[in-house]
Write an enzyme that holds these catalytic residues in place. Structure first.
Site, PDB file in Angstrom:
ATOM      1  N   LYS B  98       0.876  -1.167   0.000  1.00 24.07           N
ATOM      2  CA  LYS B  98       0.000   0.000   0.000  1.00 24.07           C
ATOM      3  C   LYS B  98       0.908   1.210   0.000  1.00 24.07           C
ATOM      4  O   LYS B  98       1.604   1.478   0.984  1.00 24.07           O
ATOM      5  CB  LYS B  98      -0.921   0.013   1.222  1.00 24.07           C
ATOM      6  CG  LYS B  98      -1.824   1.251   1.221  1.00 24.07           C
ATOM      7  CD  LYS B  98      -2.617   1.435   2.500  1.00 24.07           C
ATOM      8  CE  LYS B  98      -3.114   2.874   2.577  1.00 24.07           C
ATOM      9  NZ  LYS B  98      -3.660   3.209   3.895  1.00 24.07           N
ATOM     10  N   GLY B 159      -8.043   9.546   9.771  1.00 22.75           N
ATOM     11  CA  GLY B 159      -8.328   9.676  11.187  1.00 22.75           C
ATOM     12  C   GLY B 159      -9.420  10.652  11.555  1.00 22.75           C
ATOM     13  O   GLY B 159      -9.740  10.811  12.731  1.00 22.75           O
ATOM     14  N   ALA B 185      -9.489   5.753   4.154  1.00 22.31           N
ATOM     15  CA  ALA B 185      -9.393   6.949   4.998  1.00 22.31           C
ATOM     16  C   ALA B 185     -10.699   7.721   5.058  1.00 22.31           C
ATOM     17  O   ALA B 185     -11.379   7.909   4.065  1.00 22.31           O
ATOM     18  CB  ALA B 185      -8.274   7.883   4.544  1.00 22.31           C
ATOM     19  N   GLY B 186     -11.013   8.165   6.272  1.00 22.72           N
ATOM     20  CA  GLY B 186     -12.161   9.032   6.486  1.00 22.72           C
ATOM     21  C   GLY B 186     -13.375   8.344   7.066  1.00 22.72           C
ATOM     22  O   GLY B 186     -14.231   9.003   7.655  1.00 22.72           O
ATOM     23  N   ASN B 207      -9.175   1.926   9.773  1.00 25.22           N
ATOM     24  CA  ASN B 207      -8.339   1.607  10.918  1.00 25.22           C
ATOM     25  C   ASN B 207      -8.845   2.347  12.160  1.00 25.22           C
ATOM     26  O   ASN B 207      -9.429   1.742  13.060  1.00 25.22           O
ATOM     27  CB  ASN B 207      -6.884   2.001  10.611  1.00 25.22           C
ATOM     28  CG  ASN B 207      -5.898   1.571  11.680  1.00 25.22           C
ATOM     29  OD1 ASN B 207      -6.243   1.349  12.828  1.00 25.22           O
ATOM     30  ND2 ASN B 207      -4.644   1.449  11.312  1.00 25.22           N
ATOM     31  N   THR B 208      -8.655   3.658  12.177  1.00 27.64           N
ATOM     32  CA  THR B 208      -8.992   4.456  13.353  1.00 27.64           C
ATOM     33  C   THR B 208     -10.440   4.281  13.802  1.00 27.64           C
ATOM     34  O   THR B 208     -10.719   4.244  15.004  1.00 27.64           O
ATOM     35  CB  THR B 208      -8.747   5.955  13.053  1.00 27.64           C
ATOM     36  OG1 THR B 208      -7.432   6.098  12.525  1.00 27.64           O
ATOM     37  CG2 THR B 208      -8.881   6.787  14.301  1.00 27.64           C
TER      38      THR B 208
END
Lengths: 257, 257, 257, 257
Positions: B98, B159, B185-186, B207-208
């Site tokens: 990635k 994040g 992301a987001g 992830n976050t």
């Protein structure tokens, strides 16, 4: 994990998706969709129930499998709505009613003034009343005050698939309601259903989004999954929204850094 | 229903949720979240892999259970990103990467000009490259042109949990991409993940939103469910959005009507 | 109140609305719209300028009234864009250029990689470069780094009238840009233009929203007013958004209270 | 262009911005803001009028300059609202009243059931009634049916500055209302005011967005301009929203093409 049950008027359900019974291509698709949805509550219009929808007795087919919630769809006066509820009770043997009282034939928007009167009348007559209403927090409070077992604010007008037009109000209603909140009308796709649950709704009722989709059985599964995902996310406690980025991977000591 | 597999560079996955490995409260919560998510692809930063995250060998713990996707998180130059990818290949025995190439430490936004160069270099060096990029349809096309195996446009800055800031662009990218699109992301909650799939994304990486939620294991399950619901809805073919209401229940012949 | 001037590359303007010259029903409507807009900067495509648009010499008609900003509309390579800019400089006697370098004929999205190269080349050749770009904060920073006099991120694809698809990114770009930010493309109506200014843009460029509206002259006035209103609101410092109601009228001591 | 007047109950205004009189830093800022806003209608709470707000007689200061619209802010019962309106009529010599009947002290949301009763009572008593109501198209229709001179649906809760939470409903109300629609509450900035007019509102009422801004006089000018821009755009007929880009500049015959 203990079971996450929805309880309305003392009756508990493990599914938080309510399904409507209208507009499916044929009876088999309806039955398969119902199964795929996992729904335990099925709304039926009193007229369809009388006329044994889809060429056979709909009620016989689903008897014992789901909790029937007759609705007063199309009623435009307190008198009609009350009479329809009473006929449903007699014909279907349930005192539950999804109270619809339409104020406008074009938008199918509820008439909240008449709705409050009809709800009050039906509660006094022993019904378990679940009113289809606007996303107005004061109206929802008043409906709870007169004894409704749940409130069913709309996300968008019936059949539009526009989703939740005013998430602020839905979240506000959920944060204050003394009775369960069932989002009703407007849902178009699975993410709409998930969002409803994340805003704090206790359940979602939908019909057209499944029955008129290209593949109703698969969409029924999608909605079941969307509702479950939204409910889990609500219980899990989402991260706050930030306006600044925050690295998930550590940034110090990078190779070559 | 035949199985709905995601295939990237000839490798097939039955899960469409990719999970990141950073920021969990502890190792057990991470492992339980991974299991609950059903993810088959796990991203790891090369630095963490080296340092055996969570006090033990993360890679040993998940070996054979998931497909490892090393990332170049924190790299800000073509040289660093390429070097990091090469070290990952050597250390982890995979030519998948990635590719993250950050243009700005504050927003963690990709530098798409450098990203294109690094992607081109790595593809020529035999890597299977999955680049983290902006939601720019031309950049996504160029990344596919140089041979990337997928594109990973952002929904919002890393994040932030802001969801998909520009659904129009994501849908546009998906409608034209010759390679799989993985939203990266987001994402903040399950309905965001469902929406990504409904817009046409082939998978979602997050992830976050899991690791920093109040209950990561439950949120991992929520995300799994959200992705599945969104994918099902995409395949089922949603109803069009209407600006006018349409009755789901028949309105003619109503009682008292 | 001191005058609120926009200054780009040392040249000051009192209007913050830039107008495009294409697609008006006829020349008179164009001239009237230009007057109603109050615009001091007019973009013209080099091809139209050559061909003396609207049957007569457009450039003669507006000479001395507005600042001409030739654009490289339709160029898809660095070479074409640079050549077009050079021809414009020779023909029109200005070293200003709105640099358009399209990466895709269907979406008319910029190709930011080529754009950066063309911008760098033109700056080195003495041009005052205003590039039409994506709403990518890193690309905007890089364009400023190579010496562009302003950046012109898009609100939405050209001609769509979709407004500002990603207000978050536009606000982010404005908060960090070392050069003026001119929102370009996507504006559909006056509130879009006002919003651009409220997010921190220094000016707005639009064309189709005026030229293809039902009444271009009136829409030109609307856009002028929208830009002015948004700019005033930005300078005035809006109230923060609250999630709870706050009474504007005092609630204590009410009559009958 | 002929003058574009707003007419309510036979009285015409050239400004479409109504201003509230509460919460300004001091009297001079209020008077300067009022002048900058161009407002011809000023709402005042009956209690403030009695107490001669800002240390002097507010009513004397604005006498003859604006049309006074007393409001029943803070009233929570039909009786209180009717009594307050009657006292206002006697004290201020006007039969106009902005009818506020709050159903909830926390959200300041209207109680539409009581509002309809109070409106009916006041209309029968000879008042010109402008009710503050929800964005419910049926409620708005009922208020018109009982003889209200205008309807004033909310954009968002009072004082929040959240803008128009449900533009769909506001547009629906405007498209059907037999009486003028004045958007009331929720406006935060100039683009919100412009949007209200573009959706079809006949006027906008606001207070906090000006009085609590950093520079109320400048924000008053911003709001005036925003309302004018939105009104012009509405009259000019905006371009339709497209999902595909459309070139404004011609693409054929490009230099080097």
């Amino acid at each position: 994990m203990t079971q996450d049950l929805l309880t309305i008027a003392g009756k508990s359900f493990s599914s938080r998706l309510f399904l409507g019974s209208a507009g499916y291509p044929n009876q088999q698709v309806f039955l398969d969709s119902l199964a795929a949805s996992g729904a335990e509550v099925l709304t039926v219009s009193v007229r369809r129930a009388d006329l044994t929808g889809y060429g056979e007795g709909l009620l016989d087919l689903v008897a014992g499998k789901v909790w029937l919630l007759p609705n007063t769809a199309g009623c435009a006066t307190v008198k009609d709505a009350v009479l329809t509820a009473q006929l449903a009770r007699e014909a279907m043997g349930t005192d539950w009613v999804k109270l619809e009282l339409i104020g406008d034939r074009e938008t199918l928007y509820p008439d909240v003034e008449q709705l409050l009167k009809a709800a009050d009348t039906l509660v006094r007559d022993g019904f378990t009343v679940l009113p289809y209403c606007t996303d107005d927090p004061v109206v929802c409070q008043r409906l709870a005050d007169v004894g409704c077992a749940a409130v069913m604010p709309l996300g968008a007008p019936i059949g539009t698939g526009l989703g939740i037009l005013n998430p602020y109000n839905i979240e506000l209603i959920c944060s204050r309601s003394p009775v369960p909140v069932v989002l009703d009308a407007g849902i178009g796709t699975a993410s709409d259903a998930a969002l409803a649950m994340e805003l704090g709704c206790d359940a979602v009722l939908l019909n057209t989004a499944v029955s008129r989709s290209t593949d109703p059985v698969r969409m029924a599964a999608a909605m079941r999954t969307g509702v479950e995902g939204g409910r889990l996310a609500r219980l899990a406690g989402r991260i706050p929204k930030r306006t600044r980025a925050e690295a998930s991977s550590p940034e110090l000591g990078l190779i070559g850094g």
